[in-house]
Design an enzyme around this catalytic site. Structure first.
Site, PDB file in Angstrom:
ATOM      1  N   ASP A  97     -32.026  51.886  24.587  1.00  0.00           N
ATOM      2  CA  ASP A  97     -32.361  50.776  23.706  1.00  0.00           C
ATOM      3  C   ASP A  97     -32.278  51.176  22.232  1.00  0.00           C
ATOM      4  O   ASP A  97     -31.892  50.379  21.384  1.00  0.00           O
ATOM      5  CB  ASP A  97     -33.768  50.264  24.020  1.00  0.00           C
ATOM      6  CG  ASP A  97     -33.803  49.432  25.299  1.00  0.00           C
ATOM      7  OD1 ASP A  97     -32.721  49.051  25.796  1.00  0.00           O
ATOM      8  OD2 ASP A  97     -34.910  49.171  25.804  1.00  0.00           O
ATOM      9  N   TYR A 109     -42.842  47.896  20.345  1.00  0.00           N
ATOM     10  CA  TYR A 109     -44.068  48.297  19.643  1.00  0.00           C
ATOM     11  C   TYR A 109     -45.124  47.204  19.713  1.00  0.00           C
ATOM     12  O   TYR A 109     -46.320  47.476  19.819  1.00  0.00           O
ATOM     13  CB  TYR A 109     -43.728  48.632  18.187  1.00  0.00           C
ATOM     14  CG  TYR A 109     -44.893  49.169  17.394  1.00  0.00           C
ATOM     15  CD1 TYR A 109     -45.621  50.260  17.849  1.00  0.00           C
ATOM     16  CD2 TYR A 109     -45.268  48.596  16.187  1.00  0.00           C
ATOM     17  CE1 TYR A 109     -46.687  50.764  17.125  1.00  0.00           C
ATOM     18  CE2 TYR A 109     -46.337  49.085  15.455  1.00  0.00           C
ATOM     19  CZ  TYR A 109     -47.034  50.172  15.927  1.00  0.00           C
ATOM     20  OH  TYR A 109     -48.101  50.668  15.212  1.00  0.00           O
ATOM     21  N   LYS A 126     -45.960  45.276  22.130  1.00  0.00           N
ATOM     22  CA  LYS A 126     -46.751  45.376  23.350  1.00  0.00           C
ATOM     23  C   LYS A 126     -47.748  46.519  23.266  1.00  0.00           C
ATOM     24  O   LYS A 126     -48.877  46.416  23.752  1.00  0.00           O
ATOM     25  CB  LYS A 126     -45.839  45.549  24.564  1.00  0.00           C
ATOM     26  CG  LYS A 126     -46.579  45.593  25.892  1.00  0.00           C
ATOM     27  CD  LYS A 126     -45.625  45.739  27.047  1.00  0.00           C
ATOM     28  CE  LYS A 126     -46.389  45.775  28.374  1.00  0.00           C
ATOM     29  NZ  LYS A 126     -47.301  46.945  28.453  1.00  0.00           N
ATOM     30  N   SER A 127     -47.372  47.601  22.630  1.00  0.00           N
ATOM     31  CA  SER A 127     -48.249  48.769  22.553  1.00  0.00           C
ATOM     32  C   SER A 127     -49.472  48.520  21.685  1.00  0.00           C
ATOM     33  O   SER A 127     -50.486  49.215  21.819  1.00  0.00           O
ATOM     34  CB  SER A 127     -47.470  49.991  22.029  1.00  0.00           C
ATOM     35  OG  SER A 127     -47.174  49.850  20.656  1.00  0.00           O
ATOM     36  N   ALA A 182     -55.065  47.793  14.868  1.00  0.00           N
ATOM     37  CA  ALA A 182     -56.406  48.337  14.614  1.00  0.00           C
ATOM     38  C   ALA A 182     -57.129  47.552  13.514  1.00  0.00           C
ATOM     39  O   ALA A 182     -57.527  48.101  12.489  1.00  0.00           O
ATOM     40  CB  ALA A 182     -56.312  49.819  14.249  1.00  0.00           C
TER      41      ALA A 182
END
Length: 267
Positions: free
Chosen positions: A45, A163, A165-166, A185
């Site tokens: 990817d 990213y 999803k993370s 965060a």
């Protein structure tokens, strides 16, 4: 048909790319790195992201095909042992494609008022170096929230499995024209408050982020990392251009999600 091969530098990929080049030439295809009709990405990817940015200036004129030389990827339809089937599929190609939305980014700098524009396939992020980022978030020019935290990620549907999803974002089917903003965060307590969940906006809506600090910020667009600079605002919208994949196999999105993240076939 004019084709080009865009590959990473690993030894396995080089071997597959060489084999593919030989069989394409034998099948009568013209290899054209400057003005291809189809870009064959060989690698993973990340390689396809690089191929997209290499040919982003002509994204309306090319279609992409991904060949994976490792594990299954979201942008890669063919495996390294399927080269013969791929060449046969290209010989029968009728020009059909499936298209996905891209992210348009316009960034205005605070130090001199200059602007830059970027095109992203997956996502763009904004973070502050060394301390909490404070930024006002506007949706369609209306103030939505004042964010405090590590940063924000704005992604396309195709980038929702990356990213996004993370950091707790939702997975969105790539045929939907939508943008998603996920918090990185965030600070939420009795004093400071954000929505605390991903936001998915309609195709005609924009997301604008205006930092409230006069300091340097780290901005990314896919694999591009810019030098930290003071930023006045970043405006995100769905681009008026789309990426096209040759529709030989490019389907079964939810099967890809299951295979990559759940792996029921392996249990």
């Amino acid at each position: 048909m004019k084709v080009t091969i865009y590959a990473n530098s690993s030894s396995k990929t080089t071997q597959v790319a060489t084999e593919l080049h030989t069989k394409l030439v034998a099948a009568g295809f013209e290899i054209d790195d400057q003005h291809p009709d189809i870009v064959l990405s060989v690698g993973g990817d990340g390689t396809l992201l690089s191929a997209f940015h290499h040919y982003s200036h002509m994204v309306d004129q090319v279609r992409f095909v991904g060949v994976h030389t490792g594990h299954l990827g979201f942008y890669t339809d063919w495996r390294d042992y399927e080269i013969d089937q791929l060449v046969a599929g290209l010989q029968q190609d009728n020009g059909q494609s499936v298209t996905y939305p891209l992210l348009s980014v316009e960034i205005t700098y605070a130090d001199n008022g200059d602007t830059d524009t970027y095109l992203a396939l997956n996502e763009s992020t904004l973070k502050k170096l060394g301390s909490t980022m404070v930024a006002d978030v506007f949706i369609q020019d209306e103030l939505f929230e004042r964010f405090r935290g590590d940063g924000l990620c704005v992604s396309t549907p195709t980038g929702s499995t990356a990213y996004n999803k993370s950091v707790g974002g939702a997975v969105i089917h790539p045929r939907l024209d939508a943008l998603q903003m996920a918090e990185i965060a965030s600070i939420n307590n009795r004093v400071f408050r954000t929505l605390g969940s991903p936001v998915i906006v309609a195709p005609y809506e924009t997301i604008t982020i205006r930092p409230q600090q006069q300091s340097n910020f780290l901005f990314t667009a896919d694999q591009l990392n810019t030098q930290p600079r003071p930023i006045k605002q970043i405006c995100y919208s769905i681009a008026n251009r789309r990426i096209a994949f040759a529709q030989h196999r490019h389907n079964r999105f939810w099967k890809r999600v299951e295979t990559s993240f759940i792996g029921l076939d392996e249990q």
